[in-house]
Design an enzyme around this catalytic site. Structure first.
Site, PDB file in Angstrom:
ATOM      1  CG  HIS A   1     -24.844  12.373  20.692  1.00 59.21           C
ATOM      2  ND1 HIS A   1     -25.920  12.732  21.435  1.00 59.21           N
ATOM      3  CD2 HIS A   1     -25.118  12.804  19.427  1.00 59.21           C
ATOM      4  CE1 HIS A   1     -26.819  13.349  20.669  1.00 59.21           C
ATOM      5  NE2 HIS A   1     -26.354  13.399  19.433  1.00 59.21           N
TER       6      HIS A   1
ATOM      7  CG  HIS B   1     -27.145  17.657  28.757  1.00 53.47           C
ATOM      8  ND1 HIS B   1     -27.416  18.784  28.033  1.00 53.47           N
ATOM      9  CD2 HIS B   1     -27.613  16.606  28.040  1.00 53.47           C
ATOM     10  CE1 HIS B   1     -28.038  18.428  26.919  1.00 53.47           C
ATOM     11  NE2 HIS B   1     -28.157  17.108  26.894  1.00 53.47           N
TER      12      HIS B   1
ATOM     13  CG  ASP C   1     -27.938   8.686  27.186  1.00 58.31           C
ATOM     14  OD1 ASP C   1     -28.872   8.186  26.548  1.00 58.31           O
ATOM     15  OD2 ASP C   1     -27.201   9.571  26.731  1.00 58.31           O
TER      16      ASP C   1
HETATM   17  N1  CMC Z   1     -18.150  12.584  34.966  1.00 60.18           N
HETATM   18  C1  CMC Z   1     -17.141  13.268  35.587  1.00 60.18           C
HETATM   19  N2  CMC Z   1     -16.802  14.526  35.283  1.00 60.18           N
HETATM   20  C2  CMC Z   1     -17.492  15.144  34.317  1.00 60.18           C
HETATM   21  C3  CMC Z   1     -18.558  14.514  33.624  1.00 60.18           C
HETATM   22  C4  CMC Z   1     -18.872  13.191  33.989  1.00 60.18           C
HETATM   23  N3  CMC Z   1     -19.856  12.547  33.373  1.00 60.18           N
HETATM   24  N4  CMC Z   1     -19.071  15.367  32.712  1.00 60.18           N
HETATM   25  C5  CMC Z   1     -18.375  16.498  32.822  1.00 60.18           C
HETATM   26  N5  CMC Z   1     -17.416  16.377  33.791  1.00 60.18           N
HETATM   27  C6  CMC Z   1     -16.482  17.405  34.252  1.00 60.18           C
HETATM   28  C7  CMC Z   1     -15.418  17.704  33.208  1.00 60.18           C
HETATM   29  O1  CMC Z   1     -14.281  16.870  33.401  1.00 60.18           O
HETATM   30  C8  CMC Z   1     -15.146  19.163  33.471  1.00 60.18           C
HETATM   31  O2  CMC Z   1     -14.338  19.236  34.628  1.00 60.18           O
HETATM   32  P1  CMC Z   1     -13.215  20.393  34.764  1.00 60.18           P
HETATM   33  O3  CMC Z   1     -13.980  21.693  34.733  1.00 60.18           O
HETATM   34  O4  CMC Z   1     -12.524  20.106  36.052  1.00 60.18           O
HETATM   35  O5  CMC Z   1     -12.315  20.236  33.561  1.00 60.18           O
HETATM   36  C9  CMC Z   1     -16.501  19.726  33.828  1.00 60.18           C
HETATM   37  O6  CMC Z   1     -17.230  18.616  34.369  1.00 60.18           O
HETATM   38  C10 CMC Z   1     -17.263  20.320  32.662  1.00 60.18           C
HETATM   39  O7  CMC Z   1     -17.451  19.313  31.658  1.00 60.18           O
HETATM   40  P2  CMC Z   1     -17.236  19.485  30.107  1.00 60.18           P
HETATM   41  O8  CMC Z   1     -16.579  18.262  29.564  1.00 60.18           O
HETATM   42  O9  CMC Z   1     -16.582  20.808  29.819  1.00 60.18           O
HETATM   43  O10 CMC Z   1     -18.749  19.571  29.627  1.00 60.18           O
HETATM   44  P3  CMC Z   1     -19.283  19.412  28.143  1.00 60.18           P
HETATM   45  O11 CMC Z   1     -20.455  20.291  28.043  1.00 60.18           O
HETATM   46  O12 CMC Z   1     -18.175  19.584  27.166  1.00 60.18           O
HETATM   47  O13 CMC Z   1     -19.703  17.873  28.088  1.00 60.18           O
HETATM   48  C11 CMC Z   1     -20.938  15.876  28.167  1.00 60.18           C
HETATM   49  C12 CMC Z   1     -20.994  17.416  28.201  1.00 60.18           C
HETATM   50  C13 CMC Z   1     -22.368  15.330  28.177  1.00 60.18           C
HETATM   51  C14 CMC Z   1     -20.229  15.418  26.885  1.00 60.18           C
HETATM   52  C15 CMC Z   1     -20.165  15.380  29.411  1.00 60.18           C
HETATM   53  O14 CMC Z   1     -20.828  15.768  30.581  1.00 60.18           O
HETATM   54  C16 CMC Z   1     -19.941  13.870  29.397  1.00 60.18           C
HETATM   55  O15 CMC Z   1     -19.006  13.395  28.762  1.00 60.18           O
HETATM   56  N6  CMC Z   1     -20.830  13.081  30.094  1.00 60.18           N
HETATM   57  C17 CMC Z   1     -20.746  11.630  30.055  1.00 60.18           C
HETATM   58  C18 CMC Z   1     -21.318  11.112  28.766  1.00 60.18           C
HETATM   59  C19 CMC Z   1     -22.826  11.214  28.711  1.00 60.18           C
HETATM   60  O16 CMC Z   1     -23.522  10.848  29.645  1.00 60.18           O
HETATM   61  N7  CMC Z   1     -23.352  11.681  27.575  1.00 60.18           N
HETATM   62  C20 CMC Z   1     -24.798  11.773  27.338  1.00 60.18           C
HETATM   63  C21 CMC Z   1     -25.250  13.171  27.164  1.00 60.18           C
HETATM   64  S1  CMC Z   1     -27.022  13.366  27.222  1.00 60.18           S
HETATM   65  C22 CMC Z   1     -27.744  12.541  25.871  1.00 60.18           C
HETATM   66  C23 CMC Z   1     -26.959  12.570  24.610  1.00 60.18           C
HETATM   67  O17 CMC Z   1     -26.523  13.632  24.160  1.00 60.18           O
HETATM   68  O18 CMC Z   1     -26.832  11.497  24.005  1.00 60.18           O
END
Ligand code: CMC
Length: 390
Positions: free
Chosen positions: A227, A268, A324
């Site tokens: 986050h 996201h 971010d």
């Molecule tokens: N790098 C590589 N792969 C990713 C990433 C990433 N940053 N984000 C998602 N994926 C992949 C994930 O492994 C999954 O792949 P598969 O379908 O093969 O299993 C697919 O994309 C869908 O992702 P998810 O984890 O189901 O998506 P989510 O909605 O649960 O997670 C998230 C959203 C923001 C937590 C995630 O994208 C992430 O961890 N990003 C990196 C951390 C980040 O930048 N966070 C800031 C968010 S925006 C501001 C805030 O909230 O603070």
């Protein structure tokens, strides 16, 4: 009866809200109906705070009164300073921030009166006004520098920067471009509907606890690397990559890591297209770098974005840069250590937290948050005496 199973609330609305609108497919973000791009270009953080809190843009007189309130409730009790002194020298400023905000509830017992609008508004003003002070104190503590008291003649952002930067008795002149840049970043971070930290504030607040305790829970949620901690993680990632030439290898490692290694600042839960805040931030970054000089990590970030946006793995999963991805580069160029990045997120988000908290408190349909579960444990069995256990 039949129960919905929806881990992480992917498909469950937890409230009705009239504050912030997001269309994740189109990349739209609006506060009270106003597009984020227009607010970032034309408004100020204090005006946006008023808008979020009250639903309408202020008249000049309303803005003046509100600005006076949030620049004159900036002082904290001296014992808060003593409380913060109790932390180890290397305590993370986010852990100092969340616990100090929780401690505020002990200083304002009237905050328990959550049903009374006047009392609510006083606590909300205090939270918005004191957050920069506590944030700056946490920075000062971690640097071993003496605390700088607020200067109520300065703007909200100007005062914060002065409390961070001021050395000795010389007046600190805030660079107007940097002050404006941080003001825009604060606008972009002010609210984002039902994200993890806001949901925490609503959940904890639904027990009718005081808003300091509820907002402290929000800060704790924001501390996590998925986050608000993501901007800090982006910077660490860029440093680890170290050079543009290493970018392809890093992308390869992310793709083969099966979700283990992530491209921080990408992806996201709601945006499945370019995060509109990331677009504004790229422009702000250019303005800041004109003054501070280019952040050497920018080149790596641009290359990462370029490769990722063309790569099938990221395209298929609709992974775009989020807010971010570039904010950390700006904070670093402005001289903030990485530990302060999530703190810089928490200050403006406080406006969203208290607005959402009050909306919940006033909503007659809201009850204490209490989800159900799908039980998978053992069926009934009898207690086994100690001597009979193997
Ligand atoms: N790098 C590589 N792969 C990713 C990433 C990433 N940053 N984000 C998602 N994926 C992949 C994930 O492994 C999954 O792949 P598969 O379908 O093969 O299993 C697919 O994309 C869908 O992702 P998810 O984890 O189901 O998506 P989510 O909605 O649960 O997670 C998230 C959203 C923001 C937590 C995630 O994208 C992430 O961890 N990003 C990196 C951390 C980040 O930048 N966070 C800031 C968010 S925006 C501001 C805030 O909230 O603070």
């Amino acid at each position: 009866g039949l129960m919905g199973y929806d881990p992480a609330f992917l498909n469950t609305a937890n409230c009705k809200s009239a504050i912030t609108f997001i269309d994740g497919d189109k990349g739209i973000l609006e506060y009270r109906g106003y597009p984020i791009e227009q607010l970032a270009e034309k408004s100020s953080f204090i005006e946006v705070a008023y808008l979020l809190l009250n639903g309408e843009l202020p008249t000049p007189k309303q803005l003046e009164e509100f600005n006076y309130l949030v620049t004159h409730h900036t002082y904290v009790h001296e014992n808060i300073k003593a409380f913060m002194d109790g932390f180890r020298y290397d305590a993370h400023p986010m852990s100092m921030l969340s616990s100090t905000v929780a401690a505020l509830s002990g200083f304002y017992p009237d905050a328990k009166n959550t049903k009374d609008e006047r009392s609510r508004r006083i606590q909300m003003t205090r939270l918005i006004a004191k957050m920069p002070t506590i944030a700056a104190f946490s920075y000062r503590h971690s640097m071993g520098l003496p605390y700088v008291y607020p200067d109520n003649d300065l703007s909200y952002v100007g005062n914060f920067l002065a409390m961070i930067r001021k050395i000795g008795t010389t007046t600190y002149k805030v660079h107007p471009t940097l002050e404006k840049a941080l003001d825009v970043l604060f606008i972009l971070h002010a609210d984002h509907e039902q994200n993890c930290s806001t949901t925490s504030v609503r959940t904890v607040g639904s027990s009718e606890v005081d808003p300091y305790s509820a907002v402290s829970a929000g800060i704790s949620a924001l501390y996590g690397p998925l986050h608000g901690g993501a901007n800090e993680a982006v910077l660490r990632m860029l440093r680890e990559i170290g050079h543009v030439s290493k970018v392809p290898d890093f992308i390869k490692a992310v793709k083969s890591g099966e979700g283990e290694k992530k491209l921080m600042g990408f992806g996201h839960r709601v945006y499945k297209s370019y995060d509109p805040r990331a677009k504004v931030i790229k422009r702000v970054a250019d303005e800041v770098f004109e003054i501070t000089g280019k952040n050497p990590l920018l080149e790596i970030a641009l290359e990462l974005e370029k490769i990722a946006l063309q790569d099938e793995y990221f395209v298929k999963r609709k992974l775009y840069p989020n807010v971010d991805f570039y904010s950390g580069l700006i904070y670093e160029a402005m001289g903030f250590p990485v530990e302060m990045f999530p703190v810089l997120f928490a200050i403006p988000r406080t406006v969203g937290w208290v607005t959402q908290w009050e909306e919940m408190v006033k909503d007659p349909e809201q009850k204490i948050a209490r989800p159900r579960q799908v039980y998978l444990g053992s069926t009934r069995r009898d207690y086994v005496p100690m001597a009979a256990r193997k």
